[in-house]
Design an enzyme around this catalytic site. Structure first.
Site, PDB file in Angstrom:
ATOM      1  N   ASP A   1      -4.073  -5.388  -2.193  1.00 49.98           N
ATOM      2  CA  ASP A   1      -4.030  -6.715  -1.597  1.00 49.98           C
ATOM      3  C   ASP A   1      -4.043  -6.628  -0.076  1.00 49.98           C
ATOM      4  O   ASP A   1      -3.702  -5.597   0.510  1.00 49.98           O
ATOM      5  CB  ASP A   1      -2.771  -7.455  -2.051  1.00 49.98           C
ATOM      6  N   LEU A   2      -4.387  -7.732   0.539  1.00 45.71           N
ATOM      7  CA  LEU A   2      -4.439  -7.846   1.989  1.00 45.71           C
ATOM      8  C   LEU A   2      -3.120  -7.394   2.627  1.00 45.71           C
ATOM      9  O   LEU A   2      -3.115  -6.702   3.638  1.00 45.71           O
ATOM     10  CB  LEU A   2      -4.739  -9.311   2.348  1.00 45.71           C
TER      11      LEU A   2
END
Length: 188
Positions: free
Chosen positions: A45-46
């Protein structure tokens, strides 16, 4: 011969080579890896950091990313609060998430690891303690580790994937990559 790249993904970098046409401009893999024909085997994820594997071999990519192969993924997780033995046992047995129960995890409390500073830094609160866990899972659901720690009442503050199978971040600084030495036996 298959290529396998070990990349230390910084916080805030998208696990793709281009931005979404309708979304905000964000840093992507293209700003760090100039190797034609490689693609991520899985994702982070970011707001997660750490080991991302990229390969030019579709079979190897599937073997690494597909949950049916149950390749272990080890994370260093900073959580809010201090989980007790019962909470850690819940993770070891598997926890129930909205999309069903997880497989049992391997988990232990660890001393704060020597990691690079995160940009932006993790928020610090004097009145709320935190601790670090080493957590190994063998599946890869969306935001699974964060949801697992939340299920036991301890939100994730920082998440660093340290190892996938036999590959680790040892010697790979944030935003840099190196090529894996031996991938021949991994194609399955």
């Amino acid at each position: 011969m298959s290529r396998l790249i070990l990349f230390n993904k910084p916080y805030g970098v998208l696990c793709q080579f281009s931005n979404e046409p309708t979304g905000p401009a964000r840093p992507t893999l293209a700003g760090y890896i100039d190797v034609p024909g490689v693609y991520p085997a899985g994702r982070l994820d970011l707001d997660s950091e750490g080991l991302l594997l990229l390969t030019d071999d579709g079979r190897l990519q599937a073997r690494i990313a597909d949950p049916r192969f149950k390749m272990p993924k080890t994370y260093l997780v900073q959580v809010e609060g201090e989980p007790d033995a019962g909470s850690l046992d819940q993770l070891r047995r598997g926890v129930r998430l909205k999309d069903g129960p997880t497989l049992p995890a391997e988990v232990e409390r660890i001393d704060a690891p020597e990691l690079w500073p995160r940009d932006p830094p993790v928020r610090f609160r004097k009145t709320v303690p935190d601790c670090w866990l080493r957590l190994t899972i063998r599946e890869g659901r969306n935001r699974q580790v964060r949801r697992m720690t939340a299920a036991i009442g301890h939100g994730t503050l920082r998440l660093v994937r340290w190892r996938i199978g036999d590959w680790s971040l040892d010697g790979v600084a944030p935003g840099t990559w190196r090529e894996a030495e031996d991938v021949a036996g991994m194609r399955g």
